[in-house]
Design an enzyme around this catalytic site. Structure first.
Site, short mmCIF file in Angstrom:
data_model
loop_
_atom_site.label_atom_id
_atom_site.label_comp_id
_atom_site.label_asym_id
_atom_site.label_seq_id
_atom_site.Cartn_x
_atom_site.Cartn_y
_atom_site.Cartn_z
N ASN A 260 54.50 78.19 14.75
CA ASN A 260 53.65 79.72 15.73
C ASN A 260 53.99 79.18 17.02
O ASN A 260 54.34 80.13 18.03
CB ASN A 260 52.38 79.31 15.73
CG ASN A 260 52.18 77.37 15.66
OD1 ASN A 260 52.78 76.91 15.16
ND2 ASN A 260 51.45 76.67 17.15
N CYS B 21 45.83 71.01 25.34
CA CYS B 21 45.10 70.61 26.00
C CYS B 21 43.76 69.44 24.80
O CYS B 21 43.47 70.45 24.30
CB CYS B 21 43.87 71.41 26.29
SG CYS B 21 43.90 70.43 27.68
N GLY C 169 42.87 81.01 9.36
CA GLY C 169 44.21 80.00 8.95
C GLY C 169 43.82 78.14 9.17
O GLY C 169 44.44 77.82 8.10
N THR C 170 42.87 78.16 10.12
CA THR C 170 42.17 76.86 10.03
C THR C 170 41.99 75.80 8.63
O THR C 170 42.01 75.18 8.05
CB THR C 170 41.57 76.69 11.19
OG1 THR C 170 42.78 76.50 12.54
CG2 THR C 170 41.62 74.49 11.34
N HIS D 168 42.85 87.65 13.33
CA HIS D 168 43.02 87.93 14.35
C HIS D 168 44.61 87.61 15.45
O HIS D 168 44.82 88.43 15.97
CB HIS D 168 42.50 86.57 15.53
CG HIS D 168 42.75 85.23 15.57
ND1 HIS D 168 43.40 85.17 16.39
CD2 HIS D 168 42.69 84.33 14.87
CE1 HIS D 168 43.47 83.61 16.22
NE2 HIS D 168 43.47 83.19 14.74
N SER E 49 45.76 85.18 9.03
CA SER E 49 44.30 84.81 10.14
C SER E 49 44.52 86.56 10.72
O SER E 49 45.37 86.79 11.32
CB SER E 49 44.98 83.67 10.93
OG SER E 49 43.65 84.50 12.27
N GLN F 298 51.57 82.65 11.23
CA GLN F 298 52.54 84.09 12.54
C GLN F 298 53.17 84.86 10.82
O GLN F 298 53.65 86.09 12.47
CB GLN F 298 53.29 82.95 12.87
CG GLN F 298 52.23 81.99 13.42
CD GLN F 298 51.46 83.18 14.88
OE1 GLN F 298 52.70 83.97 15.86
NE2 GLN F 298 50.72 82.19 15.17
N THR G 37 27.31 83.59 3.10
CA THR G 37 27.02 84.30 2.87
C THR G 37 28.46 85.30 3.63
O THR G 37 29.18 85.00 3.86
CB THR G 37 25.91 84.66 3.54
OG1 THR G 37 25.22 84.27 3.86
CG2 THR G 37 25.75 86.41 3.52
N1 PLP Z 1 48.64 78.27 11.81
C1 PLP Z 1 49.49 78.71 12.29
C2 PLP Z 1 50.63 78.72 12.22
C3 PLP Z 1 49.00 79.41 13.49
O1 PLP Z 1 49.86 80.10 14.69
C4 PLP Z 1 47.53 79.09 13.71
C5 PLP Z 1 46.24 79.83 15.66
O2 PLP Z 1 47.58 79.40 16.30
C6 PLP Z 1 46.30 78.97 12.98
C7 PLP Z 1 46.92 77.91 11.56
C8 PLP Z 1 45.22 78.50 13.18
O3 PLP Z 1 44.17 79.54 12.44
P1 PLP Z 1 42.70 80.36 13.30
O4 PLP Z 1 42.98 80.39 14.01
O5 PLP Z 1 42.11 81.42 11.74
O6 PLP Z 1 41.99 79.06 12.55
#
Ligand code: PLP
Length: 377
Positions: free
Chosen positions: A149, A320, A69-70, A197, A195, A177, A233
């Site tokens: 989140n 943190c 997600g990032t 996970h 994302s 989320q 890759t």
């Molecule tokens: N966006 C939201 C709303 C999230 O809750 C998170 C992760 O907690 C992310 C983005 C980032 O996702 P990732 O952990 O896959 O980088």
């Protein structure tokens, strides 16, 4: 351990692991290779993309795999702004976005772009009229997440999407989320991130949905992977795992949401009625899993630490960074006093939690709160 931090990450589903293991052990060819080992994994990658696209209600060539997600958020914001340079230098970003978006927007400020951060109301909702007000003639990009989140509050993304369309603004909707929990809002945005996970798939993998015709530049230059827009890759095992996990989540969505909401609601009811000085943060239109609660006379960090020692995993709204604890930007933006922000704990339930676990957690929470309050009294 009673794990109540499912918004942070979730365990891998057993069938996801089985599906991935094949591509980690036996079928390990590079899908960009010409030989048969590569051709086999290329087919697996294609199948995973098709499956995810079908579940998202878009076409396969609108799905780009990322590291999560990032990366999806960084890519959408920076890639869309750079693609539209010359047409404007203004971004509208909600103040409750994940740091992936907030920090990306701040990066753009360093390069001379201007950002309007739009505040939520006291229930944690970004109001469409505030997005409309923030729009300027030179606005090129807008980010408002599908659900937050920290609070789980669901945002009015359809209306916000409409405002962006009217103003010819690229709209990114962070669905990290909500993927597998709510229907995917492909129709109302230019781009969205997921994302794996967060829905019982592998960590370090996700996807960017990019509506056909939406302007974007690539961030990761390299080989021709992801149709030349994201080199590197391909992570075949994770793509396969992500597809299986999303399929499980969508297939069992109603059943899981109902079960999780029931456990969460019973937990919240007991906490609010049996522990004095507790406050639920966020309005009622929330994801089924989330409960963000402030506890008078405690700090979120102390409470989370003590709960961890008692065998309950939760998280605080605080982040943190560089060893220093900073108060939640989300709860602060909602207008809460510092004490309420600093005393917040996030409990997020998942499909493997039971009503018994939630009951046990209430008991442990009561004793942890009493312990902290007795020390501070
Ligand atoms: N966006 C939201 C709303 C999230 O809750 C998170 C992760 O907690 C992310 C983005 C980032 O996702 P990732 O952990 O896959 O980088």
């Amino acid at each position: 351990m009673i794990y109540l931090d499912n918004a942070s990450t979730t365990p891998l589903d057993p069938d996801v692991l089985d599906a991935m293991t094949v591509y980690l052990k036996e079928e390990f060819g590079n899908p960009s290779s010409q030989h048969s080992a590569g051709r086999k994994t290329a087919v697996a990658l294609l199948d995973a993309r098709d499956k995810i696209a079908a579940l998202a209600g878009c076409s396969s060539d609108e799905i780009y795999f990322t590291s999560g997600g990032t990366e999806a958020g960084n890519w959408a914001l920076k890639g869309a702004c750079l693609a539209r340079r010359g047409q404007g230098k203004h971004l509208v970003v909600s103040a409750i976005e994940h740091p992936a978006l907030i920090e990306s927007a701040k990066d753009m400020i360093k390069f001379g772009w201007e950002v309007s951060f739009v505040m939520p109301d006291k229930d944690g909702v970004i109001r469409p009229e505030d997005i409309k007000k923030a729009m300027r003639n030179d606005t090129v990009f807008c980010a408002v997440m599908h659900a937050n989140n920290e609070t789980g509050v669901i945002q009015p993304v359809e209306e916000i999407g409409g405002i962006c369309r009217e103003n010819s603004v690229f709209y990114y909707c962070d669905c990290v989320q909500t993927a597998g929990v709510l229907p995917f809002p492909a129709n109302c945005c230019n781009a969205a991130g997921i994302s794996s996970h967060k829905f019982y798939g592998p960590n370090g993998f996700g996807a960017l949905y990019l509506k056909k015709g939406s302007p974007i530049l690539r961030l990761i230059s390299g080989g021709k992977q992801e149709r030349g827009l994201r080199g590197g890759t391909s992570n075949v095992a994770s793509a396969v795992g992500c597809a299986v996990a999303l399929e499980n989540a969508v297939k069992n969505r109603e059943k899981n949401n109902a079960k999780i909401a029931e456990i969460r609601d019973a937990f919240v009811g007991r906490v609010l009625s049996e522990i004095d000085g507790t406050h639920l943060n966020g309005g009622s239109y929330r994801l089924p899993a989330n409960a963000n609660i402030s506890f008078d006379g405690c700090t979120g960090e102390n409470l989370a630490l003590l709960l961890d020692m008692k065998g309950v995993a939760v998280s605080t709204g605080s982040a943190c960074s560089a060893g220093a604890v900073t108060a939640s930007h989300v709860l602060s933006a909602m207008g809460f006093e510092e004490d309420r922000v600093r005393s917040a704990v996030r409990f997020t339930f998942g499909k493997y939690n039971t009503a018994e676990e939630a009951d046990t957690a209430v008991g442990l929470l009561k004793s942890a709160v009493a312990q902290i309050r007795s020390v501070r009294a």
